[in-house]
Design an enzyme around this catalytic site. Structure first.
Site, PDB file in Angstrom:
ATOM      1  N   ARG A  80       0.664  -1.224  -0.167  1.00 50.87           N
ATOM      2  CA  ARG A  80      -0.062   0.130   0.063  1.00 50.87           C
ATOM      3  C   ARG A  80       0.809   1.131   0.004  1.00 50.87           C
ATOM      4  O   ARG A  80       0.648   2.340  -0.623  1.00 50.87           O
ATOM      5  CB  ARG A  80      -1.111  -0.099   1.326  1.00 50.87           C
ATOM      6  N   LYS A 183      -2.604   6.507   1.192  1.00 52.51           N
ATOM      7  CA  LYS A 183      -2.504   7.014   2.687  1.00 52.51           C
ATOM      8  C   LYS A 183      -1.652   8.306   2.745  1.00 52.51           C
ATOM      9  O   LYS A 183      -0.390   8.214   3.101  1.00 52.51           O
ATOM     10  CB  LYS A 183      -1.929   5.737   3.576  1.00 52.51           C
ATOM     11  N   GLU A 219     -16.230   6.321   4.770  1.00 52.72           N
ATOM     12  CA  GLU A 219     -15.622   5.828   5.969  1.00 52.72           C
ATOM     13  C   GLU A 219     -15.852   6.621   7.219  1.00 52.72           C
ATOM     14  O   GLU A 219     -16.322   7.766   7.348  1.00 52.72           O
ATOM     15  CB  GLU A 219     -13.935   5.412   5.730  1.00 52.72           C
TER      16      GLU A 219
END
Ligand code: PLP
Ligand code: COI
Length: 339
Positions: A80, A183, A219
Site C-alpha cells: 500500500r 494513505k 468511512e
C-alpha cells in the site's frame, strides 16, 4: 525507561530508543541508518512540507503469551505504501527495504512492546516524503523514508465499548478521483475540520459520505465502516476510501466463521436496518458504534442499546485479535514472528 502504565496507554506518541531512516538520492536508496534522535533535518523547500508530497503507514506488533512478537500482514502495508507513493508521484520504497526497516526498528525497541494481555501494542509508523528542494509544483528528486515505533492503546479510548459518531455533510475528506485511496497526509489534513467539530460536539469521530452525491457511507475518520444484518458483514465500496487491511482481513475472518460478507455501496438510509455497526482499522482495531447521529437530517441510528457490542462484532473481534495475539491458529498465514 520510565515505567509505562501499559493498561492505560493512550493512542499517542511515547519516545522509544531508536528509529530508522534511509534517503533516496542520485537515483538510489542509501543505507538504512539507526538514529536515537526524534528529529530530522529537512530542507526548507522540501516538497513534503510545501506540497504534501508524503505518504505513511500504520501497523502493529503484538506480544504473544509465548513471549514472541508478531507483526500483522506487513507485506500488505509495504504494497500500500508503494501504491500511495505512486499516488503523489514519489519514488516508492521497495518491499524488501520496507521489511528490513520495520523488523529492524521493532528489534531495536523490543522493550517497548506492551506485554501480552495489556490491550496495548507497538504501533509502527513508516513515513515517506519528498525531501528534495523544489519551489515549482513538481515531484522531488530526493526522498526520505523513516520508521518509528511507539507503544499505544486503542485509538478510541472506549476500546471495545461502543463509540458514538456523527455524519458530516459539510466537509469532504477526499474527492472521487482524488487521493482518498492513498494513505497520504493531505487526506488527514482535509478531515480535520470535520473531526474537530465532531469532537467538540462530543462524538468520537465523524462519518464521511461519498463526496459526489452524499448518498453513501464512505468511512469513519481514520477507519473503515461496517454494518451487520442477517448474519452478513457489509462494508462500503468506494473510490475515495482507504482500502483497509483490517477490513479485508475481517471479510476473510467472516467467511471462516460462516458469516456472509458484502462489499458494496451502502446508502445512508440502510443504517436503520443494521443491527450492529462498527469501525475497523489498525489503530481502531474493531470499535463498535453505539450511535450514529445525522444532525442535518435529524436522524439517530442506534446500535447495541445495552451498551455492549453485538454478537457478530464480538465473534469477528475475538478471532481477529486472537490471531494477532497468537492465541488463535493463524490459518491465513498473516502473522510474521520478529526473530
Ligand atoms: N481508513 C483510513 C482513512 C485510515 O487512516 C485507516 C488506517 O490506516 C484505515 C481506514 C484502516 O486501514 P488499516 O486497516 O489498513 O489500518
Ligand atoms: C492506522 O489505523 O494505522 C492509522 O493510520 C490511523 C491513524 C491515522 C491514526
Amino acid at each position: 525507561m520510565e515505567q509505562l502504565n501499559w493498561k492505560c496507554l493512550p493512542f499517542g506518541y511515547i519516545k522509544t530508543d531508536y528509529n530508522v531512516r534511509c534517503r533516496y538520492r542520485d537515483g538510489k536508496w542509501g543505507d538504512l541508518e539507526v538514529s536515537s534522535s526524534e528529529y530530522i533535518d529537512v530542507h526548507i523547500a522540501a516538497t513534503g512540507l510545501h506540497y504534501g508530497q508524503e505518504a505513511f503507514e500504520g501497523m502493529k506488533a503484538y506480544m504473544g503469551r509465548d513471549g514472541k512478537v508478531r507483526v500483522f500482514r506487513w507485506d500488505e502495508n509495504a504494497k500500500r505504501m508503494i501504491l500511495s507513493a505512486g499516488g503523489v508521484k514519489m519514488t516508492p520504497v521497495p518491499e524488501e527495504l520496507f521489511r528490513e526497516a520495520v523488523f529492524k526498528v521493532i528489534n531495536l525497541n523490543k522493550k517497548f512492546v506492551p506485554p501480552y494481555g495489556s490491550g496495548a501494542n507497538l504501533y509502527i509508523r513508516p513515513l515517506l516524503f519528498g525531501s528534495g528542494a523544489e519551489v515549482g509544483v513538481k515531484p522531488a528528486t530526493e526522498y526520505t523514508f523513516l520508521v518509528f515505533v511507539t507503544p499505544v492503546g486503542p485509538y478510541f479510548r472506549e476500546g471495545i465499548s461502543p463509540v458514538n459518531m456523527m455524519i458530516c455533510r459539510d466537509v469532504d475528506r477526499a474527492a472521487p478521483l482524488g487521493t482518498g485511496i492513498f494513505k497520504v497526509g493531505g487526506n488527514y489534513a482535509a478531515s480535520l475540520r470535520a473531526l474537530v467539530k465532531a469532537k467538540e460536539l462530543g462524538y468520537s469521530s465523524t462519518i464521511f459520505l461519498d463526496a459526489r452525491e452524499k448518498k453513501y457511507i464512505d468511512e469513519c475518520g481514520p477507519a473503515n465502516f461496517f454494518g451487520i444484518k442477517d448474519n452478513t458483514y457489509i462494508t462500503p465500496k468506494s473510490e475515495s476510501i482507504l482500502n483497509s487491511i483490517t477490513n479485508k482481513s475481517l471479510i476473510e475472518v467472516a467467511g471462516s466463521l460462516g458469516i456472509r460478507a458484502e462489499r458494496r455501496r451502502v446508502p445512508v438510509e440502510e443504517l436503520s436496518s443494521f443491527t450492529e455497526a462498527g469501525a475497523c482499522g489498525t489503530a481502531a482495531v474493531i470499535s463498535p458504534i453505539g450511535k450514529i447521529v445525522d444532525p442535518d437530517k435529524n436522524m439517530i441510528y442506534e446500535y447495541c442499546k445495552d451498551g455492549k457490542p453485538g454478537e457478530v462484532t464480538m465473534k469477528l473481534y475475538n478471532k481477529l485479535v486472537g490471531i494477532q495475539n497468537g492465541d488463535v491458529e493463524d490459518e491465513f498465514g498473516w502473522m510474521t514472528v520478529v526473530e
